[in-house]
Design a protein around this motif. Structure first.
Motif, mmCIF file in Angstrom:
data_model
loop_
_atom_site.group_PDB
_atom_site.id
_atom_site.type_symbol
_atom_site.label_atom_id
_atom_site.label_comp_id
_atom_site.label_asym_id
_atom_site.label_seq_id
_atom_site.Cartn_x
_atom_site.Cartn_y
_atom_site.Cartn_z
ATOM 1 N N GLN A 182 0.818 -1.209 0.000
ATOM 2 C CA GLN A 182 0.000 0.000 0.000
ATOM 3 C C GLN A 182 0.857 1.267 0.000
ATOM 4 O OE1 GLN A 182 -3.046 0.089 -0.665
ATOM 5 N NE2 GLN A 182 -3.471 -2.091 -0.480
ATOM 6 N N ILE A 183 2.042 1.198 0.599
ATOM 7 C CA ILE A 183 2.949 2.341 0.557
ATOM 8 C C ILE A 183 3.365 2.632 -0.884
ATOM 9 C CG2 ILE A 183 5.321 3.055 1.115
ATOM 10 C CD1 ILE A 183 4.913 1.848 3.882
ATOM 11 N N VAL A 184 3.726 1.581 -1.602
ATOM 12 C CA VAL A 184 4.107 1.754 -3.004
ATOM 13 C C VAL A 184 2.924 2.270 -3.816
ATOM 14 C CG1 VAL A 184 4.981 0.599 -5.061
ATOM 15 C CG2 VAL A 184 5.852 -0.057 -2.813
ATOM 16 N N VAL A 185 1.744 1.708 -3.576
ATOM 17 C CA VAL A 185 0.549 2.126 -4.313
ATOM 18 C C VAL A 185 0.217 3.589 -4.028
ATOM 19 C CG1 VAL A 185 -1.951 1.808 -4.505
ATOM 20 C CG2 VAL A 185 -0.427 -0.185 -4.491
ATOM 21 N N ALA A 186 0.302 3.993 -2.768
ATOM 22 C CA ALA A 186 -0.019 5.380 -2.409
ATOM 23 C C ALA A 186 0.929 6.353 -3.092
ATOM 24 C CB ALA A 186 0.038 5.554 -0.892
ATOM 25 N N MET A 187 2.217 6.031 -3.074
ATOM 26 C CA MET A 187 3.174 6.908 -3.739
ATOM 27 C C MET A 187 2.942 6.933 -5.243
ATOM 28 S SD MET A 187 5.123 8.495 -1.607
ATOM 29 C CE MET A 187 6.441 9.031 -2.685
ATOM 30 N N ALA A 188 2.646 5.782 -5.825
ATOM 31 C CA ALA A 188 2.419 5.715 -7.271
ATOM 32 C C ALA A 188 1.175 6.503 -7.665
ATOM 33 C CB ALA A 188 2.294 4.264 -7.710
ATOM 34 N N LEU A 189 0.103 6.388 -6.900
ATOM 35 C CA LEU A 189 -1.111 7.133 -7.223
ATOM 36 C C LEU A 189 -0.869 8.640 -7.125
ATOM 37 C CD1 LEU A 189 -3.836 4.988 -5.407
ATOM 38 C CD2 LEU A 189 -3.390 5.135 -7.866
ATOM 39 N N GLY A 190 -0.136 9.054 -6.087
ATOM 40 C CA GLY A 190 0.194 10.471 -5.977
ATOM 41 C C GLY A 190 1.050 10.929 -7.146
ATOM 42 N N GLY A 191 2.040 10.124 -7.507
ATOM 43 C CA GLY A 191 2.883 10.467 -8.642
ATOM 44 C C GLY A 191 2.106 10.527 -9.940
ATOM 45 N N GLY A 192 1.090 9.684 -10.071
ATOM 46 C CA GLY A 192 0.255 9.724 -11.265
ATOM 47 C C GLY A 192 -0.478 11.050 -11.415
ATOM 48 N N LEU A 193 -0.935 11.607 -10.295
ATOM 49 C CA LEU A 193 -1.612 12.904 -10.356
ATOM 50 C C LEU A 193 -0.648 14.010 -10.763
ATOM 51 C CD1 LEU A 193 -3.844 12.637 -7.158
ATOM 52 C CD2 LEU A 193 -4.592 12.532 -9.542
ATOM 53 N N ALA A 194 0.570 13.979 -10.215
ATOM 54 C CA ALA A 194 1.566 14.977 -10.611
ATOM 55 C C ALA A 194 1.963 14.786 -12.073
ATOM 56 C CB ALA A 194 2.788 14.882 -9.705
ATOM 57 N N GLY A 195 2.098 13.537 -12.506
ATOM 58 C CA GLY A 195 2.398 13.276 -13.911
ATOM 59 C C GLY A 195 1.317 13.810 -14.822
#
Length: 365
Positions: A237-250
């Protein structure tokens, strides 16, 4: 009484912003100008003028998404300081895909370009998430350093493989016209991407309050050990949370390419990833408040030039005000008195001479 004090404490980011604006008024006065006139010009240009409001929306679009990219991992107790780098990677991926789809219809091409931007930003943020989850590396350090790596990768790309023929400045070829976002306000630069931040803010609010995954992130942020005991895969979930946040910035980077610039430039982001950090904590990491805070910061940036032209005030004053916002909001988050201690202070007698103990709690936006 204690309920009112608790509400006041929860709104401490608002009070901090107002204090910053008051201190900014003092700076404007010291510079020999009328603060009321300066702020009137600033906010009239940012909100009341058609062209000025369009400029505010243009700047708010990436800022709001970058702020949401901070709010989502923060729910799991993570600090995503890498929004700027994720914006750059998203812009790079959007450009690569866009240039490879010259004849793709808009209804298919634009979603593909924006999806590639989100995937690029998510993959870039997942690096920090994986290092945090499986190696215990501090995500603040990793995301901060990855910003510079991403910026230099984009600089290399637009100065080398993607450099447009005959370009006097490092930038890529222009994306085909069929991949340009429609305009939101006619005859301005305000594009439909300005609505993405609002839509994702609503979606995140629902996600946090109504879904099991949002609840899992909240439990992880409050107590990872309890989350493990409850059967939540914390590392994943830590990886998923960071990835989802990064997706919004992307996505913010992709919207800059298809909605505003139409090509990839060297240093194409004006620090929007860092502005997003300020906006996220001004909003108390609450998604529904992020668009409002983002509009305020965007209006300050958009109106600074008009203020300089109208009354001759140096635009660096606005940068100083933004710095004051950062300082006061950070101070408000670092110090959180309990309602009981504030109530005791208000009821205390000044003549008693006894010190009041302001017991502090863990700072949470």
């Amino acid at each position: 009484m204690s309920t009112l004090l608790d509400i006041a404490i929860r709104l401490r980011s608002l009070w901090a912003t107002l204090i910053a604006l008051l201190l900014g008024a003092m700076l404007i006065g010291l510079a020999g100008h009328d603060p009321l006139t300066a702020y009137a010009v600033l906010f009239r240009e940012g909100f009341a003028d058609y062209w000025g409001f369009a400029n505010t929306l243009v700047k708010a679009s990436p800022i709001v998404l970058a702020a949401l990219a901070v709010c989502l991992p923060y729910r799991a107790g993570l600090y995503n300081i890498g929004g700027e780098g994720q914006i750059y990677v998203g812009g790079l991926c959007a450009t690569l895909v866009g240039l490879s789809l010259p004849d793709c219809p808009p209804w298919l091409g634009i979603p593909l370009v924006l999806a590639s931007a989100m995937i690029g930003g998510a993959a870039w943020a997942a690096i920090a998430g994986a290092l945090k989850a499986y190696r215990g590396v501090n995500e603040v350090i990793v995301t901060l350093l990855l910003n510079f790596v991403a910026i230099h990768i984009v600089s290399y790309a637009v100065g080398g493989p993607l450099l447009a023929e005959g370009a006097p400045y490092p930038f890529s070829e222009q994306l085909p016209a069929n991949l340009h976002l429609p305009m939101l306000l006619p005859q301005t630069d305000a594009h439909l991407g300005a609505l993405f931040g609002l839509l994702f803010a609503l979606a995140l609010h629902v996600h946090f309050s109504r879904t099991s995954h949002g609840l899992a992130l909240d439990v992880i942020g409050r107590n990872p050990q309890a989350a493990r005991y409850a059967g939540i895969a914390v590392e994943r979930q830590i990886v998923v949370a960071m990835a989802l946040g990064g997706g919004l910035a992307g996505l913010a980077g992709g919207l800059e390419i298809v909605g505003l610039k139409y090509r990839l430039f060297h240093l194409f982001s004006a620090g929007y990833g860092f502005d997003g950090i300020v906006v996220a904590f001004m909003a108390g990491a609450q998604p529904l408040l992020v668009p409002l805070a983002g509009l305020l910061i965007a209006a300050l940036k958009a109106g600074s030039g008009s203020m300089q032209r109208a009354i001759g005030l140096d635009g660096s004053i606005v940068e100083a005000i933004l710095g004051l916002v950062v300082m006061t909001v950070a101070a408000g988050l670092a110090w959180k008195p309990s309602p009981a201690s504030l109530l005791a202070f208000l009821r205390s007698k000044p003549a008693s001479g006894e010190p009041i103990n302001f017991s502090t709690q863990k700072a949470t936006p």
